[in-house]
Design an enzyme around this catalytic site. Structure first.
Site, mmCIF file in Angstrom:
data_model
loop_
_atom_site.group_PDB
_atom_site.id
_atom_site.type_symbol
_atom_site.label_atom_id
_atom_site.label_comp_id
_atom_site.label_asym_id
_atom_site.label_seq_id
_atom_site.Cartn_x
_atom_site.Cartn_y
_atom_site.Cartn_z
ATOM 1 N N PRO A 37 0.857 -1.191 0.000
ATOM 2 C CA PRO A 37 0.000 0.000 0.000
ATOM 3 C C PRO A 37 0.890 1.236 0.000
ATOM 4 O O PRO A 37 1.821 1.332 0.802
ATOM 5 C CB PRO A 37 -0.767 -0.120 1.326
ATOM 6 C CG PRO A 37 0.036 -1.027 2.190
ATOM 7 C CD PRO A 37 0.843 -1.907 1.284
ATOM 8 N N GLN A 93 -6.848 -1.659 2.095
ATOM 9 C CA GLN A 93 -6.356 -1.368 3.442
ATOM 10 C C GLN A 93 -7.171 -0.257 4.099
ATOM 11 O O GLN A 93 -7.384 0.801 3.501
ATOM 12 C CB GLN A 93 -4.888 -0.940 3.404
ATOM 13 C CG GLN A 93 -4.310 -0.833 4.807
ATOM 14 C CD GLN A 93 -2.920 -0.252 4.849
ATOM 15 O OE1 GLN A 93 -2.715 0.910 4.525
ATOM 16 N NE2 GLN A 93 -1.954 -1.065 5.238
ATOM 17 N N CYS A 123 1.186 2.791 10.290
ATOM 18 C CA CYS A 123 1.481 4.110 9.709
ATOM 19 C C CYS A 123 2.075 5.023 10.792
ATOM 20 O O CYS A 123 1.478 5.211 11.848
ATOM 21 C CB CYS A 123 0.221 4.736 9.122
ATOM 22 S SG CYS A 123 0.544 6.377 8.431
ATOM 23 N N LYS A 162 -1.187 -5.101 8.803
ATOM 24 C CA LYS A 162 0.187 -4.657 8.492
ATOM 25 C C LYS A 162 0.676 -3.770 9.631
ATOM 26 O O LYS A 162 -0.017 -2.829 10.022
ATOM 27 C CB LYS A 162 0.195 -3.896 7.161
ATOM 28 C CG LYS A 162 1.567 -3.384 6.734
ATOM 29 C CD LYS A 162 1.521 -2.876 5.292
ATOM 30 C CE LYS A 162 2.848 -2.342 4.792
ATOM 31 N NZ LYS A 162 3.146 -0.985 5.231
ATOM 32 N N ASN A 223 8.525 -7.042 4.745
ATOM 33 C CA ASN A 223 8.565 -5.765 4.032
ATOM 34 C C ASN A 223 9.668 -4.890 4.619
ATOM 35 O O ASN A 223 9.934 -4.932 5.812
ATOM 36 C CB ASN A 223 7.192 -5.078 4.159
ATOM 37 C CG ASN A 223 7.202 -3.613 3.727
ATOM 38 O OD1 ASN A 223 6.877 -2.738 4.518
ATOM 39 N ND2 ASN A 223 7.573 -3.351 2.501
ATOM 40 N N GLY A 224 10.284 -4.108 3.735
ATOM 41 C CA GLY A 224 11.283 -3.136 4.185
ATOM 42 C C GLY A 224 12.584 -3.266 3.419
ATOM 43 O O GLY A 224 13.272 -4.283 3.522
ATOM 44 N N ARG A 248 8.800 1.174 -1.957
ATOM 45 C CA ARG A 248 9.483 2.209 -2.747
ATOM 46 C C ARG A 248 10.275 1.634 -3.913
ATOM 47 O O ARG A 248 10.475 2.311 -4.919
ATOM 48 C CB ARG A 248 10.379 3.049 -1.824
ATOM 49 C CG ARG A 248 9.571 3.996 -0.954
ATOM 50 C CD ARG A 248 10.400 4.588 0.152
ATOM 51 N NE ARG A 248 10.788 3.576 1.115
ATOM 52 C CZ ARG A 248 11.554 3.795 2.176
ATOM 53 N NH1 ARG A 248 12.019 5.010 2.394
ATOM 54 N NH2 ARG A 248 11.845 2.827 3.014
HETATM 55 C C1 LIG Z 1 4.774 7.438 -0.178
HETATM 56 C C2 LIG Z 1 4.476 6.299 0.752
HETATM 57 C C3 LIG Z 1 3.163 5.988 1.051
HETATM 58 C C4 LIG Z 1 2.860 4.920 1.912
HETATM 59 N N1 LIG Z 1 1.558 4.616 2.163
HETATM 60 C C5 LIG Z 1 1.256 3.551 2.953
HETATM 61 C C6 LIG Z 1 -0.096 3.180 3.191
HETATM 62 O O1 LIG Z 1 -1.045 3.790 2.681
HETATM 63 N N2 LIG Z 1 -0.317 2.113 4.014
HETATM 64 C C7 LIG Z 1 0.712 1.394 4.581
HETATM 65 O O2 LIG Z 1 0.469 0.425 5.302
HETATM 66 N N3 LIG Z 1 1.988 1.719 4.346
HETATM 67 C C8 LIG Z 1 2.280 2.763 3.550
HETATM 68 N N4 LIG Z 1 3.580 3.066 3.291
HETATM 69 C C9 LIG Z 1 4.636 2.180 3.810
HETATM 70 C C10 LIG Z 1 5.022 1.121 2.775
HETATM 71 O O3 LIG Z 1 3.923 0.297 2.446
HETATM 72 C C11 LIG Z 1 6.178 0.248 3.291
HETATM 73 O O4 LIG Z 1 5.771 -0.394 4.471
HETATM 74 C C12 LIG Z 1 7.439 1.059 3.596
HETATM 75 O O5 LIG Z 1 7.690 2.021 2.589
HETATM 76 C C13 LIG Z 1 8.654 0.136 3.755
HETATM 77 O O6 LIG Z 1 8.917 -0.566 2.574
HETATM 78 P P1 LIG Z 1 10.125 -0.133 1.573
HETATM 79 O O7 LIG Z 1 11.368 0.000 2.412
HETATM 80 O O8 LIG Z 1 10.178 -1.254 0.564
HETATM 81 O O9 LIG Z 1 9.734 1.182 0.970
HETATM 82 C C14 LIG Z 1 3.904 4.148 2.478
HETATM 83 C C15 LIG Z 1 5.227 4.466 2.167
HETATM 84 C C16 LIG Z 1 5.526 5.523 1.319
HETATM 85 C C17 LIG Z 1 6.970 5.817 0.999
#
Ligand SMILES: Cc1cc2nc3c(=O)[nH]c(=O)nc-3n(C[C@H](O)[C@H](O)[C@H](O)COP(=O)(O)O)c2cc1C
Length: 340
Positions: A37, A93, A123, A162, A223-224, A248
Site C-alpha cells: 500500500p 487497506q 502508519c 500490516k 517488508n522493508g 518504494r
Molecule cells: C509514499 C508512501 C506511502 C505509503 N503509504 C502507505 C499506506 O497507505 N499504508 C501502509 O500500510 N503503508 C504505507 N507506506 C509504507 C510502505 O507500504 C512500506 O511499508 C514502507 O515504505 C517500507 O517498505 P520499503 O522500504 O520497501 O519502501 C507508504 C510508504 C511511502 C513511501
C-alpha cells in the site's frame, strides 16, 4: 509486457527460495510477491503495471474507515477504491481508531470489491498516530485486539494486518501484535521490519522479523528495503518469511517483480520499454483522474521512470511546469525516445 509474457512469468519456477505459494485464508498468491500500500501512488494503474511484471497481490493505499462506514458512495477515498476488472486479487487497506467503523467499512468493502481486507497498524505519520490509528495501535494492544476481533466477525474474506517491529528499538510490540493476530483469526500479517522511531530510514532489522516469523504459524509477509533480487534473497534466507512486499522499490520500476521472479541477471527494461510503460501509466491515470490531477500525479511517476537517463535532471525540471497531458506525452517522447 503482454498477457502471454505475464503468464510465462507467473508459471516460472521461483528464483527466490520461497517454500511455495503464499496462502492467505484460502486465497493463493503465486508467486508470493506483493505490491505494498502506497498512499498517493498505488492506485489501479500502478497496481496493474506491477501485476503485468509479476506481482501476484496488490494493496490499495490506506483508506479512512469512517467515511466509508458512513456512506461508501460519498467517501473521499473513491479514487483510491476504484479498480479495474484485471486488478485482482486486491487487498483494500483500512485505517481508523474505532472498531465499529472499521468493521462496518470492512463489511461494505468486502461486499463490493475487496478480495482481502487489510488493517493498517503501522502508519507512523503524526496526524494518523494522533488520531489513534496506524502505529498508535501498537501502543494500545487491547484496542488493537478489539478492532481485529470486530473486523474478523464482520467479514468472510481473508483478513490481514500490516504493522512494524515495534514503536522503538527496545519495544516488542510487533511480536505481541503478531500473537494477537494469530489468536484472533487473522489470515496473514505483513511486518515492516523497521520501528516507528525509524520511520522509513535506516536498515530493516531482519533478526527481529525472523523472530516474529518463527513465533506465529500464520504466514508473514516481509517488508522493508527491498530494491533488488539480492535484497529479497537476503530477507528470505534470513527470516523464512512466506512472501515479500515491495514498496518504494516499485516506484517507476514495476520490473522489480520480474527480477524477483527470474533472478539477479534479469536484463532491465530498455529505454523504449520504460517510455512505453510511462505512457501507458499516463493513459490509465487519465482514465482514473481528471486531466489536471492525472498530470500532477504523473509528474512523480515520470521522474521515477526517468531515473538513470542521461538527461534526467533536465527532464525533471521541465516536468515541473507541465499541466496538460499532451505536454507530458511530448516530454516522454523527447527524452526517452528521441534522446536515446
Ligand atoms: C509514499 C508512501 C506511502 C505509503 N503509504 C502507505 C499506506 O497507505 N499504508 C501502509 O500500510 N503503508 C504505507 N507506506 C509504507 C510502505 O507500504 C512500506 O511499508 C514502507 O515504505 C517500507 O517498505 P520499503 O522500504 O520497501 O519502501 C507508504 C510508504 C511511502 C513511501
Amino acid at each position: 509486457m503482454g498477457k502471454d509474457e505475464r503468464h510465462d512469468l507467473l508459471t516460472m519456477p521461483y528464483a527466490l527460495p520461497f517454500a511455495g505459494p503464499l496462502s492467505i485464508g484460502g486465497l493463493t498468491v503465486d508467486p508470493p510477491l506483493v505490491l505494498a500500500p502506497l498512499a498517493g501512488l498505488s492506485s489501479w494503474p500502478m497496481r496493474m503495471l506491477s501485476r503485468r511484471c509479476g506481482a501476484a497481490l496488490c494493496f490499495s493505499e490506506m483508506v479512512a474507515a469512517a467515511p466509508v462506514a458512513r456512506n461508501l458512495a460519498q467517501a473521499d477515498a473513491l479514487y483510491a477504491l476504484r479498480t479495474h476488472p484485471d486488478d485482482r486479487p486486491l487487498a483494500i487497506q483500512l485505517f481508523g481508531p474505532r472498531a465499529d467503523e472499521l468493521a462496518e467499512a470492512a463489511r461494505k468493502l468486502s461486499a463490493f470489491e475487496a478480495d482481502i481486507i487489510d488493517l493498517n497498524m503501522g502508519c507512523p505519520v503524526r496526524k494518523v498516530v494522533h488520531s489513534g490509528s496506524g502505529c498508535a495501535l501498537m501502543r494500545d494492544l487491547p484496542r488493537a485486539a478489539a478492532i481485529i476481533r470486530a473486523v474478523r466477525a464482520a467479514v468472510k474474506v481473508p483478513l490481514t494486518v500490516k504493522f512494524r517491529l515495534g514503536w522503538a528499538q527496545d519495544g516488542n510490540e510487533g511480536l505481541e501484535l503478531a500473537r494477537i493476530c494469530e489468536a484472533e483469526g487473522v489470515d496473514a500479517i505483513t511486518v515492516h521490519a523497521r520501528t516507528r522511531v525509524q520511520g522509513f530510514a535506516g536498515d530493516p532489522d531482519f533478526d527481529r522479523l525472523a523472530e516474529i516469523v518463527s513465533t506465529v504459524k500464520i504466514p508473514v509477509i516481509g517488508n522493508g528495503g527491498i530494491k533488488s533480487f539480492r535484497d529479497a534473497e537476503h530477507m528470505l534466507r534470513h527470516t523464512g518469511c512466506a512472501g515479500i512486499m515491495v514498496a518504494r522499490g516499485a516506484r517507476g520500476n514495476p520490473w522489480i517483480f520480474s527480477e524477483l521472479i527470474q533472478g539477479p541477471n534479469t536484463p532491465g527494461p530498455t529505454v523504449a520499454e520504460r517510455a512505453e510503460v510511462a505512457l501507458l501509466h499516463l493513459q490509465w491515470m487519465l482514465d482514473l483522474f481528471p486531466p489536471r490531477k492525472a498530470v500532477l500525479e504523473m509528474r512523480k511517476h515520470i521522474s521515477w521512470y526517468s531515473k538513470g537517463l542521461p538527461l534526467a535532471c533536465d527532464l525533471r525540471r521541465e516536468l515541473q511546469g507541465l499541466c496538460e497531458p499532451e505536454q507530458v506525452r511530448d516530454l516522454v517522447e523527447r527524452y526517452f525516445i528521441e534522446g536515446n
